[in-house]
Motif scaffolding. Structure first.
Motif, PDB file in Angstrom:
ATOM      1  N   MET A 180     -20.992 -25.238 -26.907  1.00 58.26           N
ATOM      2  CA  MET A 180     -21.906 -24.924 -25.810  1.00 58.26           C
ATOM      3  C   MET A 180     -22.296 -26.204 -25.072  1.00 58.26           C
ATOM      4  N   SER A 181     -22.253 -26.128 -23.762  1.00 54.03           N
ATOM      5  CA  SER A 181     -22.641 -27.284 -22.966  1.00 54.03           C
ATOM      6  C   SER A 181     -24.157 -27.332 -22.849  1.00 54.03           C
ATOM      7  N   SER A 182     -24.695 -28.509 -22.806  1.00 54.66           N
ATOM      8  CA  SER A 182     -26.143 -28.650 -22.650  1.00 54.66           C
ATOM      9  C   SER A 182     -26.503 -28.923 -21.191  1.00 54.66           C
ATOM     10  N   ASP A 183     -25.518 -28.792 -20.275  1.00 58.91           N
ATOM     11  CA  ASP A 183     -25.786 -29.048 -18.863  1.00 58.91           C
ATOM     12  C   ASP A 183     -26.864 -28.099 -18.360  1.00 58.91           C
TER      13      ASP A 183
ATOM     14  N   ARG B 225      -9.330  -2.086 -25.773  1.00 59.77           N
ATOM     15  CA  ARG B 225     -10.257  -1.055 -26.251  1.00 59.77           C
ATOM     16  C   ARG B 225     -11.702  -1.384 -25.929  1.00 59.77           C
ATOM     17  N   ASN B 226     -12.037  -2.657 -25.858  1.00 61.07           N
ATOM     18  CA  ASN B 226     -13.405  -3.091 -25.583  1.00 61.07           C
ATOM     19  C   ASN B 226     -13.463  -3.713 -24.201  1.00 61.07           C
ATOM     20  N   ALA B 227     -14.645  -3.703 -23.606  1.00 66.36           N
ATOM     21  CA  ALA B 227     -14.853  -4.485 -22.395  1.00 66.36           C
ATOM     22  C   ALA B 227     -14.925  -5.958 -22.808  1.00 66.36           C
ATOM     23  N   VAL B 228     -14.006  -6.772 -22.284  1.00 66.71           N
ATOM     24  CA  VAL B 228     -13.918  -8.185 -22.655  1.00 66.71           C
ATOM     25  C   VAL B 228     -14.369  -9.029 -21.470  1.00 66.71           C
ATOM     26  N   VAL B 229     -15.323  -9.912 -21.705  1.00 67.48           N
ATOM     27  CA  VAL B 229     -15.863 -10.756 -20.632  1.00 67.48           C
ATOM     28  C   VAL B 229     -15.120 -12.090 -20.592  1.00 67.48           C
ATOM     29  N   GLY B 230     -14.654 -12.454 -19.397  1.00 68.07           N
ATOM     30  CA  GLY B 230     -14.041 -13.753 -19.164  1.00 68.07           C
ATOM     31  C   GLY B 230     -14.823 -14.501 -18.097  1.00 68.07           C
TER      32      GLY B 230
ATOM     33  N   ILE C 201     -17.812 -16.856 -11.859  1.00 71.74           N
ATOM     34  CA  ILE C 201     -17.428 -15.446 -11.822  1.00 71.74           C
ATOM     35  C   ILE C 201     -17.378 -14.940 -13.255  1.00 71.74           C
ATOM     36  N   ILE C 202     -18.094 -13.871 -13.526  1.00 76.31           N
ATOM     37  CA  ILE C 202     -18.100 -13.271 -14.868  1.00 76.31           C
ATOM     38  C   ILE C 202     -17.282 -11.978 -14.778  1.00 76.31           C
ATOM     39  N   PHE C 203     -16.012 -12.080 -15.181  1.00 82.95           N
ATOM     40  CA  PHE C 203     -15.107 -10.936 -15.123  1.00 82.95           C
ATOM     41  C   PHE C 203     -15.322 -10.048 -16.344  1.00 82.95           C
ATOM     42  N   VAL C 204     -15.243  -8.735 -16.138  1.00 82.01           N
ATOM     43  CA  VAL C 204     -15.290  -7.779 -17.241  1.00 82.01           C
ATOM     44  C   VAL C 204     -13.994  -6.979 -17.218  1.00 82.01           C
ATOM     45  N   ASP C 205     -13.125  -7.241 -18.190  1.00 75.24           N
ATOM     46  CA  ASP C 205     -11.875  -6.488 -18.329  1.00 75.24           C
ATOM     47  C   ASP C 205     -12.177  -5.226 -19.118  1.00 75.24           C
ATOM     48  N   THR C 206     -11.842  -4.072 -18.553  1.00 83.42           N
ATOM     49  CA  THR C 206     -12.242  -2.805 -19.170  1.00 83.42           C
ATOM     50  C   THR C 206     -11.043  -2.059 -19.745  1.00 83.42           C
ATOM     51  N   PRO C 207     -11.299  -1.183 -20.735  1.00 84.07           N
ATOM     52  CA  PRO C 207     -10.231  -0.281 -21.171  1.00 84.07           C
ATOM     53  C   PRO C 207      -9.806   0.612 -20.010  1.00 84.07           C
ATOM     54  N   GLY C 208      -8.546   1.027 -20.003  1.00 85.24           N
ATOM     55  CA  GLY C 208      -8.072   1.917 -18.949  1.00 85.24           C
ATOM     56  C   GLY C 208      -8.721   3.287 -19.065  1.00 85.24           C
ATOM     57  N   LEU C 209      -9.243   3.786 -17.941  1.00 83.83           N
ATOM     58  CA  LEU C 209      -9.794   5.136 -17.925  1.00 83.83           C
ATOM     59  C   LEU C 209      -8.649   6.131 -18.027  1.00 83.83           C
ATOM     60  N   HIS C 210      -8.720   7.050 -18.972  1.00 87.44           N
ATOM     61  CA  HIS C 210      -7.609   7.962 -19.190  1.00 87.44           C
ATOM     62  C   HIS C 210      -8.106   9.370 -19.447  1.00 87.44           C
TER      63      HIS C 210
ATOM     64  N   ILE D  28     -15.763 -19.687 -21.861  1.00 88.52           N
ATOM     65  CA  ILE D  28     -14.814 -18.814 -21.158  1.00 88.52           C
ATOM     66  C   ILE D  28     -14.934 -17.346 -21.562  1.00 88.52           C
ATOM     67  N   THR D  29     -15.685 -17.028 -22.604  1.00 88.56           N
ATOM     68  CA  THR D  29     -15.888 -15.629 -22.977  1.00 88.56           C
ATOM     69  C   THR D  29     -17.200 -15.495 -23.739  1.00 88.56           C
ATOM     70  N   ASP D  30     -17.727 -14.264 -23.759  1.00 91.81           N
ATOM     71  CA  ASP D  30     -18.940 -14.019 -24.546  1.00 91.81           C
ATOM     72  C   ASP D  30     -18.589 -13.457 -25.919  1.00 91.81           C
ATOM     73  N   ARG D  31     -17.297 -13.309 -26.198  1.00 90.11           N
ATOM     74  CA  ARG D  31     -16.859 -12.735 -27.465  1.00 90.11           C
ATOM     75  C   ARG D  31     -16.823 -13.784 -28.569  1.00 90.11           C
ATOM     76  N   SER D  32     -17.041 -13.336 -29.800  1.00 88.25           N
ATOM     77  CA  SER D  32     -17.041 -14.253 -30.938  1.00 88.25           C
ATOM     78  C   SER D  32     -15.613 -14.636 -31.320  1.00 88.25           C
TER      79      SER D  32
END
Length: 303
Positions: free
Chosen positions: A1-4, A48-53, A62-71, A189-193
């Motif tokens: 984590m940056s301390s900026d 399968r999950n919404a992945v934040v980039g 820019i906070i991108f949210v990659d989503t599962p395909g709606l089906h 680059i992501t909020d995922r663990s």
């Protein structure tokens, strides 16, 4: 984590990447970020999950949210979860990028368009895989037809895989972001663990190897994630629903599971920048993909 300290007077906002399965949403996210954080395969419903980039350049984040395909159809709990995750991601974002595949338009695209008709954010339609169109003269009439069908702010032809026209797409996104303080440090680059990312890498390798034989009845759970000096020990449990699936996954004399492990370990070493000791186990857990409680225990509960 940056301390900026947070960037003031910049632009920052959420951008949902939506569309039916297998149109290239995850490939688009990875190429926009210049780094792989969302797993990809040619099989529908890989995500399968919404992945934040998170992409930070200068005063723009820019906070991108990659989503599962709606089906449509396939009404197991895991499918309902993916549709809820995708629908939730469309709400409360600043921009939506709706990804479609060349000239292909089907009832699942219609379903996405219907949900987007309730969205107040500006929508950018990204027509993907245009590098695969042989008759380029047919593209303009198709884009005009789409503009009449949909209420969108912009239409952009792109090739996510070839990085074609992505700068234009990003510029159109940035124009529509609100002014505001950055929400994440510039080096994140992501909020995922890391555990989540490790599980996704294993799942990607299985899906690429066995997508037809082992469709969606497979999940990965990280049981150990422990660093000892310069070595990271990771143990992953792979859940399947039937004994036959376990046999396919392990392969003749264990060759298939060894190959999956090798491919996953190499990707993890790139991502985590250290040596990895990866152990994979396969366990039968009947009915997990249609069991809401089992899904929650596997982390499918973030909407």
């Amino acid at each position: 984590m940056s301390s900026d300290s947070p960037v003031l007077n910049g632009r920052c906002g959420y951008v949902a990447i939506v569309g039916r399965p297998n149109v290239g949403k995850s490939t688009l996210l990875n190429h926009l970020l210049g780094q792989k954080i969302s797993i990809t395969s040619r099989k529908p419903q890989t995500t399968r999950n919404a992945v934040v980039g998170i992409k930070t350049e200068g005063d723009v984040q820019i906070i991108f949210v990659d989503t599962p395909g709606l089906h449509l159809g396939q009404q197991k709990a895991i499918n309902r979860y993916m549709n809820r995750a995708a629908s939730t991601a469309m709400k409360d974002v600043d921009v939506v990028v709706f990804v479609v595949d060349r000239f292909i338009w089907n009832e699942e695209d219609d379903a996405v368009a219907q949900r987007l008709s309730q969205v107040k954010s500006p929508i950018i339609l990204a027509v993907n895989k245009v590098d695969q169109i042989e008759d380029k003269d047919s593209l303009l009439p198709h884009l005009q037809a789409l503009s009449e069908k949909l209420n969108v702010a912009e239409i952009v032809p792109i090739s996510a895989l070839r990085n074609a026209n992505l700068e234009r797409l990003e510029a159109l996104i940035v124009e529509r972001l609100p002014e505001g303080v950055h929400m994440y440090p510039e080096d994140q680059i992501t909020d995922r663990s890391s555990r989540f990312m490790a599980a996704e890498i294993v799942r990607e390798k299985i899906t690429r190897q066995l997508g037809d034989e082992l469709p969606y009845e497979m999940a990965v759970e990280i049981e150990e994630f422990k660093q000892e000096g310069s070595l990271l020990n990771i143990s992953a449990l792979i859940l399947v629903e039937k004994p036959g699936q376990k046999k396919i996954l392990i392969g003749d004399k264990g060759e298939r599971i060894k190959l999956i492990g090798t491919q996953a370990r190499l990707d993890m070493e790139k991502l985590f920048e250290m040596k990895i000791m990866l152990k994979l186990w396969v366990k039968i857990k009947s009915g997990w993909s249609d069991d809401e409680r089992a899904l929650r225990s596997l982390g499918y509960n973030d909407f």
